[in-house]
Design an enzyme around this catalytic site. Structure first.
Site, PDB file in Angstrom:
ATOM      1  N   HIS A   9       0.816  -1.219   0.000  1.00  0.00           N
ATOM      2  CA  HIS A   9       0.000   0.000   0.000  1.00  0.00           C
ATOM      3  C   HIS A   9       0.851   1.271   0.000  1.00  0.00           C
ATOM      4  CE1 HIS A   9       0.402  -0.246   4.502  1.00  0.00           C
ATOM      5  NE2 HIS A   9       0.428   1.072   4.373  1.00  0.00           N
TER       6      HIS A   9
ATOM      7  N   ASP B  17       0.481  -7.756   1.551  1.00  0.00           N
ATOM      8  CA  ASP B  17       0.827  -6.333   1.646  1.00  0.00           C
ATOM      9  C   ASP B  17       2.340  -6.128   1.691  1.00  0.00           C
ATOM     10  OD1 ASP B  17       0.318  -3.644   1.598  1.00  0.00           O
ATOM     11  OD2 ASP B  17      -0.090  -3.466   3.737  1.00  0.00           O
TER      12      ASP B  17
ATOM     13  N   SER C 104       4.549   2.729   7.988  1.00  0.00           N
ATOM     14  CA  SER C 104       4.248   1.518   7.222  1.00  0.00           C
ATOM     15  C   SER C 104       5.451   1.122   6.372  1.00  0.00           C
ATOM     16  CB  SER C 104       3.042   1.750   6.312  1.00  0.00           C
ATOM     17  OG  SER C 104       1.872   1.900   7.058  1.00  0.00           O
TER      18      SER C 104
END
Length: 465
Positions: A121, A151, A224
């Site tokens: 992402h 992911d 992230s």
């Protein structure tokens, strides 16, 4: 001689006076203790207590932080989106303005030649990727491959020197309560370190079957793709998500276990895509009414609700009603334990599955196979590869069999379950991978023609608009 004797007598006399004064003025009297044998007696643990104290005072984070910060980078993702057309755009025939958007995240260098693992992402829909190291040097990055399911994405930069990097640790050895560090580069301010403990393992989020490490180390947007390391500096996870109603950290964060991330990276480099080994069983959700009514929510392990035909589980002899208790040396308490471990395996790998059946424990070797079924994009049909028996019944060599249909199509009276899809918009379908690609090309505003064989073996063309 008399003088010496006199001095000795004076010295002894002075010592006696001093000792008597000390006893009288400073020394407390002796205390005597008596015991009442009627009093209750309490026994306490004689476990030795650490002289270094408890908790964080006994842990040194400095070495792990020093080994990690220079291997964590800032990732900037430039995407371009189209603005909604205005009246002037329609008047002059313009297609609308393109608006550049910038997203940021973190990444972890995993090799000295510049391979970097991050979240999918973070780099999704990117038209340009830039990486900034902890020493503020910036590089253009190339996308090598990605796996949206886990992911995880792999990117690469070309540096003029060997880069500091982190080696993957073994996330299966991570223990609940273990101290960990979350290291990210969220605002291009060089790497930032936060500390916490592992709160839980094999944590599933929502309806996802993905397995995460849960920690209370502070992770915020921009972290992230950063590193989760233990106190030895081993990379045990890639920070991925937080649970928050505000979008900011409120106490829990989640990381993709390093064993899963490592396997995804190796598959991308070796095969160009992710190789997924499948066990071939289905299990009820423990919070469903069916599971609660039948007491399945109280089982420690994974209840086998169904076994896929011609799967590894089928060939190994697993049956409905088995309870999977362990795979190899990994204890299975919930479905996320199972999927988390299987995610680290490839088709062809053999695992030792311990099941409980009718009160007995059985050890069954299972060879994992490629995925035989999936839910196709856009239309949401459940399809599976044809078995040898299916090919004989339908007298075909290629195609996929429909095993499930969304409610919206059942309301239209379409009897699609059991039919075999042969073509989509004229493109032949050989297996579920072809079906995934061709269904992915469908738009909700166009016309789609599906050629199939119904359960009677009759060829039909169904048009969806």
């Amino acid at each position: 001689m008399k003088r010496i004797t006199s001095l000795l007598v004076v010295a002894i006399f002075g010592g006696l006076i001093t000792l008597g004064g000390y006893k009288l003025l400073f020394e407390k009297g002796r205390t005597s203790y008596t015991w009442n044998e009627d009093l209750p007696v309490f026994q306490t643990s004689n476990t030795p207590v650490s002289s270094a104290g408890a908790g964080i005072n006994a842990v040194d984070f400095t070495t792990a932080a020093e080994n990690t910060v220079n291997a964590v980078v800032h990732v900037k993702n430039l995407t371009v989106s189209k603005a909604a057309p205005s009246f002037l755009d329609f008047f002059y025939g313009s297609e609308g303005r393109q608006i550049p958007q910038v997203g940021t995240g973190s990444g972890v260098i995993i090799s000295p030649d510049g391979y970097i693992v991050t979240n999918n992402h973070v780099i999704d829909r990117s038209t340009e990727l830039k990486v900034t190291l902890n020493n503020n040097k910036s590089y253009d990055a190339e996308l090598i491959g990605t796996d949206p399911n886990s992911d995880i994405a792999l990117i690469k930069i070309e540096a003029d020197r060997a880069l500091p990097y982190l080696a993957f640790g073994d996330s299966d050895n991570t223990k609940v309560g273990e101290w960990v560090l979350a290291v990210g580069n969220p605002f291009n301010l060089t790497s930032t370190v936060t500390a916490g403990i592992v709160s839980a393992k094999a944590r599933a989020l929502g309806r996802s079957d993905q397995s995460f490490i849960q920690t209370d180390a502070a992770v915020n947007p921009g972290n992230s793709g950063g590193a989760l390391v233990n106190t030895n500096g081993d990379l045990i996870g890639i920070n991925t998500a937080i649970t928050s109603q505000t979008g900011s950290y409120v106490g829990y964060s989640f990381a993709v276990p390093s064993n899963i991330a490592k396997k995804v990276v190796e598959d991308i480099l070796e095969y160009g895509n992710v190789q997924k080994g499948m066990l071939g069983i289905s299990a009820p959700r423990v919070n469903s009414p069916y599971a609660i009514e039948n007491g399945l929510d109280e089982i420690e392990g994974v209840y086998v609700e169904g076994v896929e035909e011609e799967s590894g589980a089928d060939e190994a002899g697993l049956v409905e009603g088995d309870v999977i208790k362990q795979i190899d040396n990994i204890k299975i308490r919930r479905f996320a334990d199972l999927t988390g471990y299987i995610s680290t395996k490839r088709p062809g790998d053999e695992v030792q599955v311990t099941v409980e059946r009718d009160g007995e424990s059985l050890l069954l070797p299972v060879t994992l196979k490629e995925r035989q079924s999936l839910i196709v994009p856009v239309m949401g049909l459940s399809v599976k590869n044809l078995t040898e028996n299916d090919k004989k019944i339908y007298k075909v060599k290629k195609g996929v069999k429909i095993t499930g249909v969304p409610e919206v199509y059942r309301k239209d009276g379409l009897e699609l379950v059991g039919s075999v899809i042969l073509e989509i918009d004229g493109q032949p379908i050989e297996d579920i991978q072809d079906a995934r690609v061709e269904f992915g090309k469908i738009t909700r505003y166009g016309k789609t023609v599906i050629t199939l064989l119904n359960k009677k073996g009759e060829r039909e063309r169904v048009i969806f608009q």
